[in-house]
Each structure stands twice: as structure tokens, then as C-alpha cells.
Design a protein around this motif. Structure first.
Motif, PDB file in Angstrom:
ATOM      1  N   ILE B  23       0.877  -1.178   0.000  1.00 10.06           N
ATOM      2  CA  ILE B  23       0.000   0.000   0.000  1.00 10.06           C
ATOM      3  C   ILE B  23       0.909   1.222   0.000  1.00 10.06           C
ATOM      4  CG2 ILE B  23      -1.758   1.281   1.294  1.00 10.06           C
ATOM      5  CD1 ILE B  23      -2.509  -1.474   2.529  1.00 10.06           C
ATOM      6  N   GLY B  24       0.725   2.058  -0.968  1.00  8.97           N
ATOM      7  CA  GLY B  24       1.623   3.203  -1.094  1.00  8.97           C
ATOM      8  C   GLY B  24       0.880   4.507  -1.251  1.00  8.97           C
ATOM      9  N   LEU B  59       4.901   1.920   0.787  1.00  2.00           N
ATOM     10  CA  LEU B  59       5.480   2.462  -0.448  1.00  2.00           C
ATOM     11  C   LEU B  59       5.210   3.958  -0.548  1.00  2.00           C
ATOM     12  CD1 LEU B  59       4.541   0.256  -3.559  1.00  2.00           C
ATOM     13  CD2 LEU B  59       6.820   0.902  -2.827  1.00  2.00           C
ATOM     14  N   ALA B  60       6.155   4.673  -1.097  1.00  2.74           N
ATOM     15  CA  ALA B  60       5.900   6.085  -1.407  1.00  2.74           C
ATOM     16  C   ALA B  60       6.491   6.369  -2.782  1.00  2.74           C
ATOM     17  CB  ALA B  60       6.531   6.991  -0.367  1.00  2.74           C
ATOM     18  N   ARG B  61       5.766   7.150  -3.538  1.00  6.90           N
ATOM     19  CA  ARG B  61       6.304   7.520  -4.846  1.00  6.90           C
ATOM     20  C   ARG B  61       6.884   8.933  -4.729  1.00  6.90           C
ATOM     21  NH1 ARG B  61       1.963   7.037  -8.165  1.00  6.90           N
ATOM     22  NH2 ARG B  61       2.511   5.198  -9.344  1.00  6.90           N
ATOM     23  N   ILE B  62       8.118   9.067  -5.140  1.00  2.00           N
ATOM     24  CA  ILE B  62       8.708  10.403  -5.160  1.00  2.00           C
ATOM     25  C   ILE B  62       9.050  10.768  -6.603  1.00  2.00           C
ATOM     26  CG2 ILE B  62       9.592  10.344  -2.787  1.00  2.00           C
ATOM     27  CD1 ILE B  62      12.362   9.728  -4.056  1.00  2.00           C
ATOM     28  N   TYR B  63       9.152  12.046  -6.850  1.00  2.00           N
ATOM     29  CA  TYR B  63       9.276  12.538  -8.231  1.00  2.00           C
ATOM     30  C   TYR B  63      10.600  13.276  -8.411  1.00  2.00           C
ATOM     31  CZ  TYR B  63       4.316  11.510  -8.427  1.00  2.00           C
ATOM     32  OH  TYR B  63       3.109  10.866  -8.392  1.00  2.00           O
ATOM     33  N   VAL B  96      10.074   2.450   4.619  1.00  2.00           N
ATOM     34  CA  VAL B  96       9.149   2.783   3.528  1.00  2.00           C
ATOM     35  C   VAL B  96       9.933   2.681   2.227  1.00  2.00           C
ATOM     36  CG1 VAL B  96       7.739   4.603   2.483  1.00  2.00           C
ATOM     37  CG2 VAL B  96       7.764   4.312   4.967  1.00  2.00           C
ATOM     38  N   ARG B  97       9.478   1.826   1.327  1.00  2.00           N
ATOM     39  CA  ARG B  97      10.194   1.666   0.063  1.00  2.00           C
ATOM     40  C   ARG B  97       9.693   2.704  -0.945  1.00  2.00           C
ATOM     41  NH1 ARG B  97      10.610  -4.553  -1.343  1.00  2.00           N
ATOM     42  NH2 ARG B  97      12.675  -4.010  -2.083  1.00  2.00           N
ATOM     43  N   LEU B  98      10.485   2.924  -1.954  1.00  2.00           N
ATOM     44  CA  LEU B  98      10.197   4.056  -2.841  1.00  2.00           C
ATOM     45  C   LEU B  98      10.007   3.631  -4.294  1.00  2.00           C
ATOM     46  CD1 LEU B  98      12.887   6.561  -1.482  1.00  2.00           C
ATOM     47  CD2 LEU B  98      10.441   6.599  -1.008  1.00  2.00           C
ATOM     48  N   ILE B  99       9.083   4.314  -4.937  1.00  6.12           N
ATOM     49  CA  ILE B  99       9.032   4.294  -6.398  1.00  6.12           C
ATOM     50  C   ILE B  99       9.579   5.649  -6.831  1.00  6.12           C
ATOM     51  CG2 ILE B  99       7.539   4.267  -8.432  1.00  6.12           C
ATOM     52  CD1 ILE B  99       5.551   2.588  -6.872  1.00  6.12           C
ATOM     53  N   VAL B 100      10.626   5.634  -7.608  1.00  8.29           N
ATOM     54  CA  VAL B 100      11.220   6.896  -8.061  1.00  8.29           C
ATOM     55  C   VAL B 100      10.727   7.169  -9.475  1.00  8.29           C
ATOM     56  CG1 VAL B 100      13.363   8.142  -8.503  1.00  8.29           C
ATOM     57  CG2 VAL B 100      13.232   6.513  -6.602  1.00  8.29           C
ATOM     58  N   ALA B 101      10.001   8.262  -9.602  1.00  8.43           N
ATOM     59  CA  ALA B 101       9.365   8.561 -10.897  1.00  8.43           C
ATOM     60  C   ALA B 101      10.150   9.629 -11.649  1.00  8.43           C
ATOM     61  CB  ALA B 101       7.937   9.028 -10.669  1.00  8.43           C
ATOM     62  N   ALA B 289      -2.064  -5.696  -7.796  1.00  9.92           N
ATOM     63  CA  ALA B 289      -0.813  -6.148  -7.183  1.00  9.92           C
ATOM     64  C   ALA B 289      -0.409  -5.215  -6.043  1.00  9.92           C
ATOM     65  CB  ALA B 289       0.285  -6.169  -8.243  1.00  9.92           C
ATOM     66  N   GLY B 290      -1.209  -4.205  -5.802  1.00  5.59           N
ATOM     67  CA  GLY B 290      -0.938  -3.229  -4.755  1.00  5.59           C
ATOM     68  C   GLY B 290      -1.733  -1.977  -5.053  1.00  5.59           C
ATOM     69  N   VAL B 291      -1.727  -1.042  -4.119  1.00  3.56           N
ATOM     70  CA  VAL B 291      -2.441   0.212  -4.368  1.00  3.56           C
ATOM     71  C   VAL B 291      -1.538   1.399  -4.054  1.00  3.56           C
ATOM     72  CG1 VAL B 291      -4.816  -0.538  -4.008  1.00  3.56           C
ATOM     73  CG2 VAL B 291      -3.472   0.145  -2.057  1.00  3.56           C
ATOM     74  N   MET B 292      -1.749   2.445  -4.794  1.00  3.23           N
ATOM     75  CA  MET B 292      -1.063   3.715  -4.515  1.00  3.23           C
ATOM     76  C   MET B 292      -2.139   4.773  -4.302  1.00  3.23           C
ATOM     77  SD  MET B 292       2.231   3.287  -4.594  1.00  3.23           S
ATOM     78  CE  MET B 292       2.859   4.949  -4.720  1.00  3.23           C
ATOM     79  N   LEU B 293      -2.113   5.392  -3.141  1.00  2.00           N
ATOM     80  CA  LEU B 293      -3.104   6.435  -2.864  1.00  2.00           C
ATOM     81  C   LEU B 293      -2.664   7.751  -3.494  1.00  2.00           C
ATOM     82  CD1 LEU B 293      -3.338   4.783   0.372  1.00  2.00           C
ATOM     83  CD2 LEU B 293      -5.478   5.644  -0.560  1.00  2.00           C
ATOM     84  N   ARG B 294      -3.638   8.614  -3.708  1.00  2.00           N
ATOM     85  CA  ARG B 294      -3.402   9.769  -4.568  1.00  2.00           C
ATOM     86  C   ARG B 294      -2.383  10.760  -4.018  1.00  2.00           C
ATOM     87  NH1 ARG B 294      -8.242  10.997  -7.235  1.00  2.00           N
ATOM     88  NH2 ARG B 294      -7.260   9.575  -8.665  1.00  2.00           N
ATOM     89  N   ARG B 295      -2.442  11.047  -2.749  1.00  2.00           N
ATOM     90  CA  ARG B 295      -1.582  12.117  -2.254  1.00  2.00           C
ATOM     91  C   ARG B 295      -1.486  12.018  -0.740  1.00  2.00           C
ATOM     92  NH1 ARG B 295      -0.122  17.157  -4.584  1.00  2.00           N
ATOM     93  NH2 ARG B 295       0.855  18.326  -2.934  1.00  2.00           N
TER      94      ARG B 295
END
Lengths: 389, 640
Positions: B23-24, B59-63, B96-101, B289-295
């Protein structure tokens, strides 16, 4: 202004006939000949709006306005597309403001502008717009409903209820309900001479219904009187008399006639309707009105407005949950019922369901503007090079 | 028993998070509109990661801001790189693992507007693409062994909507992907677009480009919601949209349900929480396979006339602008606790053998209206199947049908000739198909497969009437007359099919034909499109009931029906099969409390909340599950 090409006129004809697919194809044919024709882009915007394809409508209307900034039907389509799409209130405010200036007597522009302001939380500006709409047309029901909703948000239900009642009274479909219950679809459209009606009960009652439908209250009263002279215990005649009194604001007489009619026939829907409406008009009789409308709803359950009337009386009794359920039933029966949509919005607001209330108000606007058919009025005026009539 | 009704004491030893269902949340560079691009992540991210960890977000997505990282051609900003290092360290500290965009656009931080780019298009300009590759390789190379980086991501909708064709998108995506692969062969790479929403917005099909990546994403964008399911978010079609797009994005890759959340700040906090709860459960139940919340946090927008809300969807977060948690955050935490107890190595979703077919005409541009009508019709078909509790997926016209037993083709105007051949073969070999007439001429294959003679289109009707001619043949149908605008009505003559229901004049409405080993059902009216184009929130119950009864009956007879039955159409049910026990998830799609009765194929000895607590004895096949409005529950079923 350049005359419209045959290709545009062909597209117009198809659009007016409601053949959306063929009309869209014809618009593209017309654009292949002249891709900078504002008429065609405005038509395309309207067609996309008819299909609820808002992004496409916005794109076509914007192009039309770019080509000709005076293209009023394109402004209309653009504003409606913004409103129906949702989430674009800032743009919507600008468009309706513009249209209200281009066509100052266009009542809908002021109503829509008010709704856009309200959605953007500019309550005072919204109220000013609705009041302006009512100055132009005092019978504009949606402006009155919006004022009622605004009052509900600011001052509570007690002060909003009279406005809801006032808006309900502007609703012409309430009379339609009575005639639907009576089984009279259309009037004769010409005066009825009671002396020439066959001297029997059936003919007199039938003619009285037709006269009422044509709002010829004198002829109706005369025919009912003749029927009652012959048979004083005629429930149907009494119900017609009750309605005639109601139309003349003689509520005591209407109540007396309706009650007498119901003593003779407790299931007479026309009498139930009139009695319920009379009760609903009088302060403090909401409980009575609710009981009567419950009886009516059992006997005429397929009519959306019957449930609306019941829900309105339940709102008066502060039974919001029940009112909400009843309004929802009405909306299912007739999604285009503006009165039910606003009532449902009010009931949602009482339980803090703001987003759903906002949605119901938007749907009311959706159906109301579809019903008005304003696009063609503006389009014809634009195509003719003059002001809309 | 429900999620909200009864608190369940958590077992101390339970897993904290579900490793197979992360869950990210999107962690945007700017949280205040008044900030500039140089304020990129200039805030206390350690605190945010700590709060995420506490909420069980993994999970966290960073830009990455290209503009900040490469202010001059080939000159990189050391300070920005250090800040990125700090972010990664802070994430590591809180697990917290990261998705780097890379090359994603948030419409605020000007991340891709390199001043030296001279307005050239970063998607197609060869020189800029070279610079993009250099930046990506520089960063990936630096962190290629960093365990906290879960995936690299390229682009998002805002960026990819600038591509004018499939070819340019595919070329860009492949080159950037290959560039990452040269440096990092291990980590997953994602192209951050939902193919369905992108094709709706731009006409560009990202499907082929996504095919070479390791994950797909599904993403309910504000524009797509306005198109497909504009309306209340706590009941009706909007509650199915997340899973519909998820199903649409499932093209042989695992899919992250991305951008979960509401789009507008005018949704009340409670409604926002209810919607997110449904979207989270719906994602898990439908194979994400997982979810990413908007903000993570609301954007603090500038107040300006005439309106101070902004339509951009990146505004709404799980915390308010001051960082105070909103109700939605506790929903996420509750959901994470449930998801953690579902071991996806032990339990697999019950097989789905029914599918809604998305016609190829969906990709046709204007003036064809099919591209506009079809997705809406398919969504309504999908909802009907869900309401019938049929485990259902989506297939595209041309896909292999061999894994399915039942196929629903909602209101298509035309199918390719090879598709008719595939349908004929599908039915002949035992599959069942429901096809609703979508206007225009009928293909000659209709006569053969459906056993009907097409006599023409009767055109627009305002009333839908149903008279049952063969009771029980396609479920428990009831007669009705209701107001609903029908754009078309096929006039049919009989050529061997059984007329199951007619309209008020006796013209067939519903026919059933045995063709080979299978059954072919024809609906003479495009009911799915009629519902979608009228008012999906106020569609007549009778029509919706007809549709779900037919879908359910056909799927059931074909062996593609529900594994666990349910008597309430507003409850969605998903069964996860285990070796000794099963887990059933039930989601209430309505804003009213309900108590659906579930009926299993075997006698259920006991049910227990997956989070733990005391099991309730059942001793029967059927049992009731009370659910609050928009509530959800996951129950472990032990069989007798």
C-alpha cells in the motif's frame, strides 16, 4: 455573417431530428469543407452535450467561440458542459457571466451562474444571480429552489420550508398529476358551452374535467353544479369541485368538497390529491397531508409526483430519513423530476451528505436545461444574425 | 462482524503489512501552491515517512525534478542529488520503500520544464531524449543497489498525454526503459499510465508500450471519472470504476491500482473515507498487485477569484494542509491491517471464467461515436455481472477466449468479421454468450449463432417493456413496463431460437439459442448503453434486474457463475481459495446498511474475521453478513 452551407444545414436537420450519430458525421463532412465554421462547431458541441460527452463538447464549443466570440449557442453549450462535467466551476462562472451579458434576458444564464457561484462557495453572489433570474421570470422554479437550498444551508429547515413550498407551487406538473389521475390527457382547446353538453352525468363530468384542463373554471363549475343537482352524493363531481375551489385559492371549500367526496369513495385519487394539497398548504397540517399522500401513494404509486408530495409533507414533519427514501423513489420513477431532485438534495443536506446534495442539484439543472431546449433558440437567432427572441 | 461495527482485538503476532500487496502513497514535491520548483521536497519528509509507517503504508512515490537536477546542460545540481539521498535515507529509517518517478508532471512543480530545452518537446526531440537518458542513468546508477527503491517509474498521465501517437510513446518508453536496464537489471520498471484513461484523453493506445514493462497501472483520472461515472462517489457506478479500470489494465502484467482517492475537495471527509475504503477493498478483491493512494497531504491552494479550488486532481490527500490526518488515513490503516492477514501465497482468487468484451470499435475516433459509447456500455455490463456476483474480467476484441466460459458483449454496434468466427467457435465448443444489439445492421453470423432473423432497427423507444414467454429459462424474470430511452430496438424473426421474453407487442426482447455445445443469448435492445446514457444513478430497477438476471443465469449455466452466492446485488463478493479454508471478502457498494446472505457450496462450520477474534459458528451453507454503509469485511471460512 456568412450564410450557412448546405452541409451545415444538413447537419442541423439531422441534429434537430435527434439523429445524433448521423448528425455528428454530417458535421464532420461540413468541417471537411470549412473547418472554421462556427455554426458547425457549435452544433457539434450541442451534439456532444446530448450524448453527455463533456470534454468533446467543451473542445468544440471553445473552437466555435475562438472562431466567433459572439457565438451565443456555443457559450451555452460550453457553460452546460462545464457544469455537467463538474469540477470546473471557475470556468463555468466566466462563461455564464459572459452569456448573461451577451443575452441579458436569458434567465437560465443567471440561474446557472448562481449555481456555479454556489458550487464555488460564493453564496452571496449566487443569491444575487438567482434573484436576478427571478426578476426576469418570477416563475423560475429552479431559482426559487436554489434560494431555498441556500436558506437551508444558512438558516435551517424552518426558514427554508416556505421557499420550498413556494417553488413547489410554481411547478406546473402538479396540475398535470391531477389530470393524469382524472384520466384527462389534453383539453379541447376551445370553450365548452354547458348548455350543449348531453344532459347526463357521464357527459357532464367528462366535460367538466375537460373544462378544468382548459382552465375554464366557470364552465366546469356549471357542469359540476348540474351533476350535483341531479345526484348530490357524486364523489367524482365533488372532487372536481374541490379542485376548482383549490385553483381559486378557496381552500376551506376545497377541503370540504374533497372530504365529502372521500366519505363517499375513500379511494378516489382526485379527491385524495386535492385534500392532500389543501392540507399541505395550511400550516400545521403536515401530519394530515402526509396521511392523505400515503393513501394516494398506495393507489397511484406509478406517479413520481405523488411521492414528491408525500416526501414534502414528511420534510415538514422533520422526518428527513423517510423523506429521503420517498424522494429517491420519485427520482427512480422519473429521473427528470426537478422538484424531486431538489427535495432529495435538501434531505441529504440535513444529514450532512453534501456531495450527494450537490449532485442532485446538478442533475436537476441537467434535466431542466435539457427540457428547455435553449440551444436551438440561441442557434436560430445566431444563424439569423439577430437577438434571441 | 463488520469492519466498523465490531472492534476486533489485534493479535500481537500478526504480520504488520502484506508484502505481496503493498500500500503506497504519492509524495509530491510541493504541498503549497505558492512554493516554487526549487522548493522540491524542502520539508520534513522523515516525519511523513514515520507517519506512513505508522499507518502501515509501505510504499511512497517520489518525483525527480529534471529542471532542478539539470539546471544547465550536462551540469547536475549536487544539492538536489544530496536531497534525494536524504529522502532515501529517511525512507530507509522508517522502512518505507520508494518508487522513483522520472518525467512525471504534477502541474505545479515544473519538473520537466528545463530552461535550456527551448520549448522543444521532451517526448520526441532526440537531443532532449539523450539528456533524459543521461539523467536517468546517472540516478539509477547511483542507487542501483539501494534496497529501499522498489521500482523506477517513467512518466505519468500528465506527461504521456503529450504523445501524439502510439509509435512515439512506444519509442520513448522503450529507449528510457532500456537505458535503465543497462544500469539496473533487477528492479521493476513501470510506465505510469493507465491505457484506458490515456486512450480516452488522447486517442493514443499505450497498451503496446506498457507490454515491455514489469507492472501496469490503473488510474481513475478526474477526466475519466467525469466521462464514465460522474456522480456520487459512495454508491452507484463510481464505486465500480476503480475495479473496472483495474480489470481493463490487467494485460498479462501485475497492475498497481494507482491514484486511489477522490478528485475534488468538495467531497466531505466522511464520503472521501468511504470511497477510499471501497476502492482499496475493490482493488484487493479484483486482483491488483498493490495500491497507490493519490496524495499524502492536501495541496494548500492559493485563494483567488473567482474560485479558489483547483480542478487538478493532485490536490486531495490523506492529511489536511497542516498535516493533520483525515478520516481517510485511518481507513487506510484499517485496510492495511486486514490486507496483512491475507497471505496471498496461501490463498488464490477463485477463477474467473466470465468476461465482458470491449469491442475494437472502442478505439475508433470521431465521427464514430462507438469510441464514446462503448466504454460506458462495458462499464454497465461489468456492473451487471458484478451485481449478479459473477466473477468477471474484461477481454478486448481479438483476445484469446479459451480461458472463459461466458462472454458478455454489451451494446456493440459492430464487431470484426474474425471476431464473429471466434464467437461461433467459442459457443460451439461449450461457451455461452450474451450479446445486446447496438444499432446498425446485424452481421450474417448473428443468424447462425443466435438463431434469429434480423429484420431491421425499430429505432428510438421511450419505454422498455418485458413480457416473459418462457419463465425460468434465463433466471427469474418478471414482466414490466418502465420509462427508459432506448436508442435502438432490433426487430427479430425466428430462425430457431427460443423467445424467452418479448416487448409489449410480442416482438422478441430476449432469445436463447443452443448452438453446438453452448448457448447464445440475444438482447434486442442495447440495455447497457441505455442505462449508461440515461442516468446510471437512477436507472429503473427492473431493467438492471433483467440484465443481471440474464448475465447471472447464463454465467451460472455455463459454469462461470459465482463460487459463493449472495442475495444482495449491492454486495460485491470475492472468494480467496485456500487449501483447508477460504477467505471471503464482501464489499457494500451502497450508502445504506445491508445484511446480504452468502451461500457457499459446502457447509460452513465457522466464520472468523481475518484480523483475529473469536470465530462464530455457522453449521450451514448460508449465513448473513451485516455491513454498514460502504462497509467491507474479510472473513475466514472453515468448512465442516
Amino acid at each position: 455573417m456568412a450564410a450557412r452551407s448546405k452541409a451545415v444545414q444538413a447537419a442541423e436537420a439531422l441534429a434537430r431530428a435527434g439523429q445524433v450519430g448521423a448528425a455528428v458525421a454530417a458535421c464532420y463532412d461540413a468541417l471537411a469543407l470549412d473547418h472554421r465554421d462556427a455554426h458547425t462547431h457549435a452544433l457539434l458541441a450541442h451534439l456532444m452535450l446530448e450524448g453527455d460527452f463533456y470534454d468533446e463538447a467543451i473542445s468544440a464549443a471553445t473552437l466555435a467561440i475562438e472562431i466567433d466570440p459572439d457565438c451565443s449557442p456555443a457559450y451555452l453549450a460550453l457553460g452546460l458542459a462545464y457544469d455537467r462535467r463538474g469540477g470546473m466551476w471557475d470556468q463555468s462562472v466566466l462563461v455564464w457571466h459572459e452569456l448573461a451579458e451577451v443575452v441579458p434576458d436569458l434567465v437560465t444564464a443567471h440561474v446557472q451562474l448562481g449555481e456555479a457561484f454556489a458550487a464555488a462557495a460564493f453564496e452571496e453572489e449566487a443569491v444575487r444571480s438567482w434573484k436576478r433570474a427571478l426578476e426576469l421570470d418570477p416563475k423560475e422554479a429552479r431559482a426559487t429552489y436554489n434560494l431555498a437550498i441556500s436558506s437551508l444551508k444558512r438558516e435551517g429547515m424552518a426558514l427554508a420550508l416556505p421557499l420550498f413550498r413556494q417553488a413547489g407551487e410554481l411547478d406546473p406538473s402538479q396540475d398535470e398529476l391531477f389530470f393524469a389521475l382524472l384520466g384527462v390527457k389534453e383539453g379541447l382547446g376551445k370553450p365548452i358551452d354547458p348548455a350543449r353538453v348531453k344532459p347526463n352525468r357521464t357527459a357532464r363530468i367528462g366535460a367538466a374535467g375537460l373544462a378544468l384542463r382548459d382552465e375554464d373554471l366557470f364552465a366546469a363549475a356549471e357542469l359540476v353544479r348540474l351533476a350535483l343537482d341531479e345526484q348530490p352524493d357524486d364523489g367524482e363531481a365533488l372532487a372536481l369541485a374541490a379542485y376548482a375551489y383549490l385553483k381559486q385559492e378557496a381552500t376551506n371549500e376545497a377541503m370540504a368538497c374533497a372530504l365529502r367526496a372521500l366519505t363517499l369513495d375513500p379511494e378516489l385519487t382526485t379527491a385524495l390529491y386535492t385534500l392532500g394539497v389543501v392540507y399541505a398548504k395550511r400550516t400545521g397540517l403536515n401530519r394530515h397531508a402526509a396521511r392523505v399522500f400515503i393513501a394516494l401513494a398506495k393507489r397511484a404509486s406509478s406517479h413520481a409526483l405523488v411521492h414528491v408530495l408525500l416526501a414534502e409533507s414528511l420534510m415538514g414533519l422533520q422526518r428527513y430519513e423517510q423523506a429521503s427514501k420517498t424522494y429517491r423513489l420519485a427520482v427512480r420513477l422519473d429521473p427528470a423530476c426537478v422538484r424531486a431532485r431538489f427535495g432529495l438534495a435538501a434531505s441529504y443536506l440535513t444529514s450532512g451528505r453534501h456531495a450527494e446534495a450537490q449532485w442532485e442539484i446538478r442533475r436537476a439543472a441537467y434535466y431542466d436545461t435539457k427540457r428547455q431546449g435553449l440551444f436551438w433558440r440561441l442557434y436560430d437567432a445566431y444563424a439569423g444574425g439577430g437577438e434571441p427572441s | 462482524m463488520s469492519d466498523d461495527a465490531t472492534p476486533v482485538a489485534e493479535a500481537e503476532s500478526g504480520p504488520f503489512r502484506n508484502q505481496l500487496f503493498p500500500i503506497g502513497v504519492d509524495c509530491y514535491p510541493l504541498d503549497e501552491e505558492k512554493r516554487s520548483f526549487s522548493d522540491w521536497y524542502d520539508r520534513d519528509l522523515a516525519g511523513e515517512f514515520a507517519a506512513m509507517h505508522e499507518a502501515r503504508i509501505s510504499l511512497a512515490r517520489i518525483y525527480v525534478s529534471w529542471k532542478l537536477f539539470e539546471p544547465q546542460v550536462g551540469q547536475y545540481n549536487d544539492e538536489a542529488e544530496d536531497r534525494l539521498g536524504d529522502i532515501i535515507a529517511a525512507a530507509r529509517a522508517k522502512d518505507v520503500r520508494l518508487i522513483v518517478a522520472f518525467f512525471a508532471d504534477d502541474r505545479f512543480a515544473d519538473m520537466n520544464e528545463v530552461p535550456w530545452g527551448k520549448k522543444r518537446d521532451a517526448r520526441t526531440d532526440e537531443y532532449l531524449i539523450q539528456r533524459e537518458i543521461a539523467l536517468v542513468q546517472r540516478i539509477v546508477n547511483r542507487y542501483r543497489t539501494e534496497t529501499m527503491i522498489w521500482a523506477w517509474e517513467l512518466g505519468n498521465e500528465a506527461f504521456c498525454s503529450g504523445f501524439a501517437s502510439e509509435d512515439t510513446l512506444q519509442a520513448w518508453a522503450t529507449r528510457l526503459r532500456d537505458a535503465i536496464r543497462e544500469v539496473d537489471t533487477a528492479r521493476a520498471i513501470i510506465l505510469g499510465v493507465d491505457p484506458e484513461t490515456l486512450v480516452r484523453e488522447t486517442g493514443v493506445d499505450a497498451g503496446p508500450a506498457i507490454g515491455v514493462f514489469e507492472y501496469g497501472v490503473s488510474h481513475v483520472t478526474a477526466g475519466y471519472r467525469a466521462y464514465a461515472a460522474e456522480g456520487p462517489v459512495t454508491h452507484g457506478p463510481a464505486t465500480y470504476l476503480d475495479s473496472f479500470l483495474l480489470r481493463s489494465a490487467l494485460r498479462g502484467l501485475p497492475v498497481l491500482a494507482d491514484g486511489v482517492g477522490v478528485h475534488s475537495l468538495d467531497v466531505a471527509a466522511a464520503e472521501e473515507a468511504a470511497y477510499v475504503r471501497m476502492a482499496l477493498y475493490s482493488s484487493l478483491m479484483n486482483g491488483a498487485a498493490g495500491v497507490m493512494l493519490r496524495r499524502w497531504r492536501d495541496m494548500a491552494a492559493e485563494k483567488r477569484e473567482p474560485y479558489f479550488r483547483d480542478p487538478f486532481e493532485v490536490l486531495v490527500g490523506m492529511n489536511d494542509p497542516k498535516g493533520r490526518p483525515k478520516p481517510v488515513l485511518s481507513e487506510v490503516q484499517k485496510f492495511a491491517r486486514v490486507a496483512a492477514r491475507l497471505d496471498l501465497r496461501r490463498y488464490t482468487r477463485a477463477p474467473e471464467r466470465a468476461a465482458v468484451m470491449v469491442p475494437a470499435e472502442r478505439y475508433e475516433p470521431l465521427p464514430s461515436l462507438a469510441g464514446l459509447y462503448d466504454p460506458r456500455s462495458c462499464l454497465q455490463g461489468y456492473i451487471a455481472a458484478k451485481e449478479a456476483h459473477v466473477p468477471v474480467g474484461l477481454v478486448r476484441e481479438g483476445d484469446d477466449l479459451s480461458a472463459h466460459m461466458a462472454l458478455f458483449i454489451p451494446s456493440a454496434a459492430k464487431l470484426r468479421s474474425e471476431t464473429w468466427g471466434a464467437i461461433a467457435q467459442f459457443v460451439q465448443s461449450g461457451g455461452s454468450v450474451v450479446l445486446s444489439y447496438g444499432g446498425g445492421d446485424a452481421d450474417p453470423a448473428v443468424r447462425e449463432i443466435f438463431g434469429i432473423e434480423f429484420l431491421g432497427d425499430h429505432g428510438v423507444r421511450r419505454i422498455v417493456s418485458c413480457r416473459v414467454a418462457q419463465p425460468g429459462l434465463l433466471g427469474d424474470l418478471t414482466p414490466f413496463d418502465v420509462r427508459l430511452d432506448l436508442p435502438h430496438y432490433a426487430l427479430l424473426g425466428n430462425s430457431g431460437a427460443t423467445v424467452v421474453a418479448t416487448d409489449a407487442t410480442g416482438s422478441p426482447l430476449l432469445t436463447l439459442n443452443q448452438f453446438g455445445q453452448g448457448r447464445a443469448v440475444f438482447l434486442a435492445a442495447p440495455l447497457e448503453r441505455a442505462i449508461a446514457q440515461s442516468d446510471p444513478w437512477a436507472a429503473p430497477d427492473q431493467v438492471r434486474s433483467l440484465l443481471r438476471t440474464v448475465y447471472g443465469s447464463v454465467a451460472g449455466a455455463a459454469g462461470a457463475g459465482p463460487v459463493i452466492d449472495c442475495d444482495d446485488p449491492s454486495a460485491e463478493v470475492a472468494l480467496f481459495l485456500g487449501e483447508t479454508d477460504d477467505v471471503v471478502m464482501v464489499l457494500n457498494h451502497s450508502a445504506e446498511a445491508i445484511t446480504p446472505t452468502l451461500t457457499a457450496e459446502r457447509v460452513v462450520a465457522a466464520v472468523a474475521d481475518v484480523r483475529g477474534g473469536k470465530a462464530a459458528e455457522v453449521g450451514a451453507k448460508a449465513f448473513g453478513v451485516p455491513l454498514p454503509p460502504n462497509g467491507a469485511i474479510a472473513l475466514r471460512l472453515a468448512y465442516a
